[in-house]
Design a protein around this motif. Structure first.
Motif, PDB file in Angstrom:
ATOM      1  N   ILE A  71     -12.860   9.369   0.111  1.00 50.49           N
ATOM      2  CA  ILE A  71     -12.008   8.370   0.767  1.00 50.49           C
ATOM      3  C   ILE A  71     -11.840   8.663   2.262  1.00 50.49           C
ATOM      4  CG2 ILE A  71      -9.762   7.182   0.670  1.00 50.49           C
ATOM      5  CD1 ILE A  71      -9.532   8.835  -2.068  1.00 50.49           C
ATOM      6  N   PRO A  72     -12.224   7.709   3.085  1.00 50.43           N
ATOM      7  CA  PRO A  72     -11.855   7.846   4.501  1.00 50.43           C
ATOM      8  C   PRO A  72     -10.421   7.353   4.678  1.00 50.43           C
ATOM      9  CG  PRO A  72     -13.252   5.912   4.162  1.00 50.43           C
ATOM     10  CD  PRO A  72     -12.956   6.459   2.826  1.00 50.43           C
ATOM     11  N   CYS A  73      -9.528   8.096   5.361  1.00 49.53           N
ATOM     12  CA  CYS A  73      -8.151   7.663   5.431  1.00 49.53           C
ATOM     13  C   CYS A  73      -7.862   7.013   6.791  1.00 49.53           C
ATOM     14  CB  CYS A  73      -7.192   8.832   5.210  1.00 49.53           C
ATOM     15  SG  CYS A  73      -7.941  10.425   5.477  1.00 49.53           S
ATOM     16  N   SER A  74      -7.237   5.846   6.718  1.00 48.36           N
ATOM     17  CA  SER A  74      -6.922   5.159   7.976  1.00 48.36           C
ATOM     18  C   SER A  74      -5.398   5.138   8.196  1.00 48.36           C
ATOM     19  CB  SER A  74      -7.505   3.744   7.946  1.00 48.36           C
ATOM     20  OG  SER A  74      -7.183   3.148   6.683  1.00 48.36           O
ATOM     21  N   THR A  75      -4.690   4.088   7.769  1.00 48.25           N
ATOM     22  CA  THR A  75      -3.225   4.010   7.932  1.00 48.25           C
ATOM     23  C   THR A  75      -2.530   4.588   6.713  1.00 48.25           C
ATOM     24  OG1 THR A  75      -3.206   1.868   6.880  1.00 48.25           O
ATOM     25  CG2 THR A  75      -3.424   1.895   9.283  1.00 48.25           C
ATOM     26  N   PRO A  76      -1.204   4.992   6.844  1.00 49.73           N
ATOM     27  CA  PRO A  76      -0.475   5.528   5.691  1.00 49.73           C
ATOM     28  C   PRO A  76      -0.382   4.533   4.542  1.00 49.73           C
ATOM     29  CG  PRO A  76       0.742   5.895   7.724  1.00 49.73           C
ATOM     30  CD  PRO A  76      -0.448   5.084   8.096  1.00 49.73           C
ATOM     31  N   GLN A  77      -0.168   3.197   4.871  1.00 52.14           N
ATOM     32  CA  GLN A  77      -0.047   2.201   3.804  1.00 52.14           C
ATOM     33  C   GLN A  77      -1.350   2.107   3.026  1.00 52.14           C
ATOM     34  OE1 GLN A  77       0.999   1.577   6.913  1.00 52.14           O
ATOM     35  NE2 GLN A  77       3.048   0.617   6.851  1.00 52.14           N
ATOM     36  N   ALA A  78      -2.425   1.989   3.780  1.00 44.49           N
ATOM     37  CA  ALA A  78      -3.740   1.874   3.129  1.00 44.49           C
ATOM     38  C   ALA A  78      -4.014   3.101   2.262  1.00 44.49           C
ATOM     39  CB  ALA A  78      -4.832   1.731   4.182  1.00 44.49           C
ATOM     40  N   ARG A  79      -3.575   4.290   2.784  1.00 45.40           N
ATOM     41  CA  ARG A  79      -3.821   5.520   2.036  1.00 45.40           C
ATOM     42  C   ARG A  79      -3.055   5.492   0.712  1.00 45.40           C
ATOM     43  NH1 ARG A  79      -1.998  10.375   5.228  1.00 45.40           N
ATOM     44  NH2 ARG A  79      -3.167   9.445   6.913  1.00 45.40           N
ATOM     45  N   ARG A  80      -1.754   5.063   0.788  1.00 44.80           N
ATOM     46  CA  ARG A  80      -0.937   5.019  -0.417  1.00 44.80           C
ATOM     47  C   ARG A  80      -1.551   4.065  -1.449  1.00 44.80           C
ATOM     48  NH1 ARG A  80       4.261   3.891   1.946  1.00 44.80           N
ATOM     49  NH2 ARG A  80       3.825   5.527   3.436  1.00 44.80           N
ATOM     50  N   LEU A  81      -2.005   2.927  -0.946  1.00 50.02           N
ATOM     51  CA  LEU A  81      -2.608   1.928  -1.823  1.00 50.02           C
ATOM     52  C   LEU A  81      -3.857   2.507  -2.510  1.00 50.02           C
ATOM     53  CD1 LEU A  81      -1.792  -1.097  -2.261  1.00 50.02           C
ATOM     54  CD2 LEU A  81      -3.850  -1.663  -0.951  1.00 50.02           C
ATOM     55  N   GLN A  82      -4.648   3.198  -1.699  1.00 50.78           N
ATOM     56  CA  GLN A  82      -5.882   3.810  -2.222  1.00 50.78           C
ATOM     57  C   GLN A  82      -5.537   4.822  -3.308  1.00 50.78           C
ATOM     58  OE1 GLN A  82      -8.957   2.827  -1.148  1.00 50.78           O
ATOM     59  NE2 GLN A  82      -9.727   4.040  -2.862  1.00 50.78           N
ATOM     60  N   GLN A  83      -4.485   5.651  -3.026  1.00 55.17           N
ATOM     61  CA  GLN A  83      -4.099   6.667  -4.000  1.00 55.17           C
ATOM     62  C   GLN A  83      -3.689   6.030  -5.322  1.00 55.17           C
ATOM     63  OE1 GLN A  83      -1.126   9.028  -2.055  1.00 55.17           O
ATOM     64  NE2 GLN A  83      -2.642  10.449  -1.178  1.00 55.17           N
ATOM     65  N   LYS A  84      -2.940   4.920  -5.208  1.00 54.45           N
ATOM     66  CA  LYS A  84      -2.490   4.225  -6.402  1.00 54.45           C
ATOM     67  C   LYS A  84      -3.685   3.745  -7.213  1.00 54.45           C
ATOM     68  CE  LYS A  84       1.621   1.455  -7.341  1.00 54.45           C
ATOM     69  NZ  LYS A  84       2.427   0.324  -6.837  1.00 54.45           N
ATOM     70  N   LYS A  85      -4.659   3.174  -6.511  1.00 55.47           N
ATOM     71  CA  LYS A  85      -5.868   2.682  -7.177  1.00 55.47           C
ATOM     72  C   LYS A  85      -6.597   3.836  -7.881  1.00 55.47           C
ATOM     73  CE  LYS A  85      -7.489  -1.350  -4.597  1.00 55.47           C
ATOM     74  NZ  LYS A  85      -8.422  -1.725  -3.513  1.00 55.47           N
ATOM     75  N   ASP A  86      -6.678   4.949  -7.153  1.00 59.57           N
ATOM     76  CA  ASP A  86      -7.359   6.130  -7.711  1.00 59.57           C
ATOM     77  C   ASP A  86      -6.704   6.579  -9.007  1.00 59.57           C
ATOM     78  OD1 ASP A  86      -9.247   6.247  -5.869  1.00 59.57           O
ATOM     79  OD2 ASP A  86      -8.378   7.900  -4.679  1.00 59.57           O
ATOM     80  N   LYS A  87      -5.361   6.647  -8.956  1.00 62.01           N
ATOM     81  CA  LYS A  87      -4.622   7.104 -10.120  1.00 62.01           C
ATOM     82  C   LYS A  87      -4.909   6.201 -11.319  1.00 62.01           C
ATOM     83  CE  LYS A  87      -0.665   9.830  -8.683  1.00 62.01           C
ATOM     84  NZ  LYS A  87       0.710   9.725  -8.166  1.00 62.01           N
TER      85      LYS A  87
END
Ligand SMILES: [Zn+2]
Ligand SMILES: [Zn+2]
Ligand SMILES: [Zn+2]
Length: 646
Positions: free
Chosen positions: A29-45
């Protein structure tokens, strides 16, 4: 195989899978903004959770399918499961028409012997004490065509001693005769009668407890692969099916136990009679359903052992048929292999794991020497004609050098005489040594016998009487060139065409004929004379390596250096035309002779006389030895080699 049986394993596995998935996710995962990161983490989970569910479902599936197919315990004695192919592969021996026979249980025997068995069977049953039966076996003329194995059973409890006796055939050993005696004893007694069978073979008694008494606890490997497994299975069936109990007890043989003596006599009488051998019907037991047959006869030893023996004897037979072996060892049957192999292995036992590079080099040298394959100049020239324009011996510079010339080179004659004289000078020392150890061994034997309470005469110590020079000359006269070497001047040989020469002794071969002839002039027991002569040949061989072969190598290397032949040249790859290999490897073949050493006149249509490669002939010898009709030589058996101590 992975064990899916416990729930712990299941948990470990899922955890492991989850961790791997997490790591994968983080890396990608390339990390950009905190919101996008949180969203990505949720998807991953969420993705991980789904993966986890999938893995668990799959594992559950695997577990349930395993439970269905795999039974918890392997059933013991399930012959249907062990031998699904039995019906298709069972081979019955061809029916042989013969004299009339009677069937008693699993036995097939002559009517007369069957009648004597019936007499015992019809005796009155009395189970107040178990009835004692004596049985014994006897193996006569083992190793000859007249081999005969027989057994006798004696029942002393009746008014007159009752005997049952018979012969058997097939694979021969004294254990087989004893086993057949035991089987006859069990089948002769009335079925309701409790019996005790007394016999004098410890190994049969031990086998009985393993293969009959405790058969249900014995592993299939033992039940199926023991020698005479079929007969043991029949005996087990007989013992199981009779109401009376059976016990087998060991007694000491030849110690004046009346029943044992009678059984022994009955067995010997039967062995000398020409009665029909008893047959055991191996289909009358349920444990072993398939037996191997080899050249029409049933295989009574372990099949794997038979196959090993077969390849050993076939290899040996092929070896004896090689031309170079025929040339280097003129008469294979006239070699004392115990002593010759002891030199090859540098006096170490073959089956120890003793080894080091020096020992290994030495063994290579010995084996090459024995086969006439030392790298003499003639074979060097054949290998690399570009380096060696000539193969003239570098010591005498007269004759071409081959494996024969190395030991017969005129320049080595003096050394040979010196070595011979030294060895002759040591004979008395060796004789005293051997005599002392012989006396000590007798003394130990005597002590052991006295400790056991036996009456034996005290051994008289033996003295060493040195044979005279004339005696020795008489002893070694069968060896070509020995008289000349002994006297240090030319002398005629006793025999016109001696089989063996001094050079063969220098190569470490101990001829059997020489041993017999020379031992006779010693006034000591044969074993002492033999030990002394083994040491004699061993000394010649060791010294010849040091004082003839090694100087020869130095002389040759010096010459090579003068010719500009470097070690690198010798090991470099050569692709040009090669020398004449058809003339044999280590020996130069003279005109009118074959590389096998015999003259061409003795060759019918170019075929070498003596052994030719013939696996069938080798098999035949093995089968004959199993049937007790022939003894194999040590080289044919090549099992544990008993060296003579040198
Ligand atoms: Zn016996
Ligand atoms: Zn020479
Ligand atoms: Zn030949």
């Amino acid at each position: 195989m992975v064990n899916f049986g416990s729930s712990n394993a299941l948990i470990c596995l899922t955890l492991h899978v989850t961790n791997v998935a997490t790591n994968f996710g983080r890396q990608r995962i390339p990390c950009s903004t905190p919101q996008a990161r949180r969203l990505q983490q949720k998807k991953d989970k969420e993705a991980l959770r789904q993966q986890h569910r999938l893995v668990v479902a799959r594992l559950k599936e695997i577990l349930s399918s395993l439970k269905e197919t795999k039974p918890r315990y392997k059933p013991a004695f399930d012959t249907d499961a062990s031998f699904p192919l039995q019906e298709r592969h069972q081979v019955q021996p061809p029916p042989v028409p013969g004299p009339p026979t009677t069937q008693i249980g699993p036995l097939c025997l002559s009517p007369v012997e069957a009648a004597s068995m019936r007499v015992v069977q019809d005796t009155h049953v009395d189970n107040s004490t178990p009835r004692v039966l004596y049985s014994d076996g006897s193996l006569l003329n083992s190793g000859t065509l007249e081999v005969s194995q027989a057994f006798g059973v004696v029942d002393l409890t009746q008014d007159n001693p009752l005997t049952v006796q018979g012969r058997t055939d097939g694979h021969a050993s004294s254990a087989k005769a004893e086993l057949m005696g035991l089987l006859a004893a069990v089948l002769s007694a009335p079925p309701e009668q409790d019996i005790v069978v007394k016999l004098d073979n410890q190994s049969v008694v031990d086998q009985y407890s393993r293969l009959v008494k405790n058969r249900r606890d014995t592993l299939p490997r033992k039940r199926f692969r023991s020698t005479y497994a079929g007969i043991w299975a029949v005996l087990w069936q007989a013992v199981e099916s009779r109401p009376g109990r059976v016990e087998v007890v060991w007694i000491k043989g030849h110690s004046n136990i009346h029943g044992n003596e009678l059984a022994d006599q009955a067995a010997k009488v039967a062995a000398q009679s020409g009665s029909v051998p008893w047959m055991v019907d191996l289909t009358q037991q349920t444990d072993i359903t398939t037996f191997a047959h080899c050249y029409g006869g049933i295989v009574e030893i372990d099949l794997r052992q038979l196959l090993k023996q077969q390849s050993t004897i076939r290899h040996h037979q092929a070896w004896t048929s090689q031309r170079r072996v025929k040339r280097a060892i003129p008469d294979i049957d006239d070699v004392e292999w115990n002593s010759t192999l002891a030199y090859v292995h540098d006096r170490h036992a073959v089956f120890t794991f003793y080894s080091n590079s020096k020992d290994s080099h030495q063994r290579t040298h010995h084996i090459k020497k024995l086969h006439g394959m030392l790298p003499t100049l003639n074979s060097m020239q054949a290998r690399k004609p570009n380096l060696y324009p000539t193969c003239v011996c570098r010591r005498c510079e007269l004759e071409k050098e081959d494996n024969d010339h190395v030991w017969k080179c005129p320049s080595a004659a003096e050394t040979t005489t010196e070595i011979w004289k030294e060895a002759m000078g040591k004979i008395n020392e060796w004789g005293v040594q051997a005599t002392n150890s012989y006396n000590a061994a007798r003394k130990r034997e005597y002590k052991r016998a006295v400790d056991r309470g036996r009456q034996v005469p005290r051994p008289v110590p033996i003295h060493w009487w040195p044979p005279s020079d004339a005696d020795h000359v008489r002893g070694f006269s069968s060896i070509g060139g020995a008289r000349a070497v002994h006297s240090g001047s030319p002398a005629p040989d006793r025999d016109e065409k001696p089989m063996w020469n001094v050079s063969d002794l220098l190569r470490g071969i101990t001829p059997l004929s020489m041993l017999t002839e020379w031992s006779a002039v010693f006034r000591t027991p044969m074993s002492i004379a033999k030990t002394v002569l083994h040491k004699f040949v061993g000394y010649l061989e060791a010294q010849a390596s040091e004082l003839i072969w090694k100087p020869r190598c130095s002389a040759t290397i010096a010459w090579e250096q003068s010719q500009g032949i470097s070690a690198k040249d010798k090991t470099s790859k050569y692709t040009g035309p090669r020398g004449d290999w058809s003339q044999g490897y280590g020996y130069i073949t003279h005109d009118g002779f074959c590389p096998c050493g015999a003259s061409l006149a003795t060759h019918d249509e170019g075929r070498c006389p003596g052994a030719t490669k013939d696996p069938r002939a080798a098999d035949e010898r093995l089968l004959e030895s199993l049937l007790g009709r022939r003894r194999l030589s040590m080289m044919e058996r090549m099992g544990r080699i008993p060296f003579i101590r040198i």
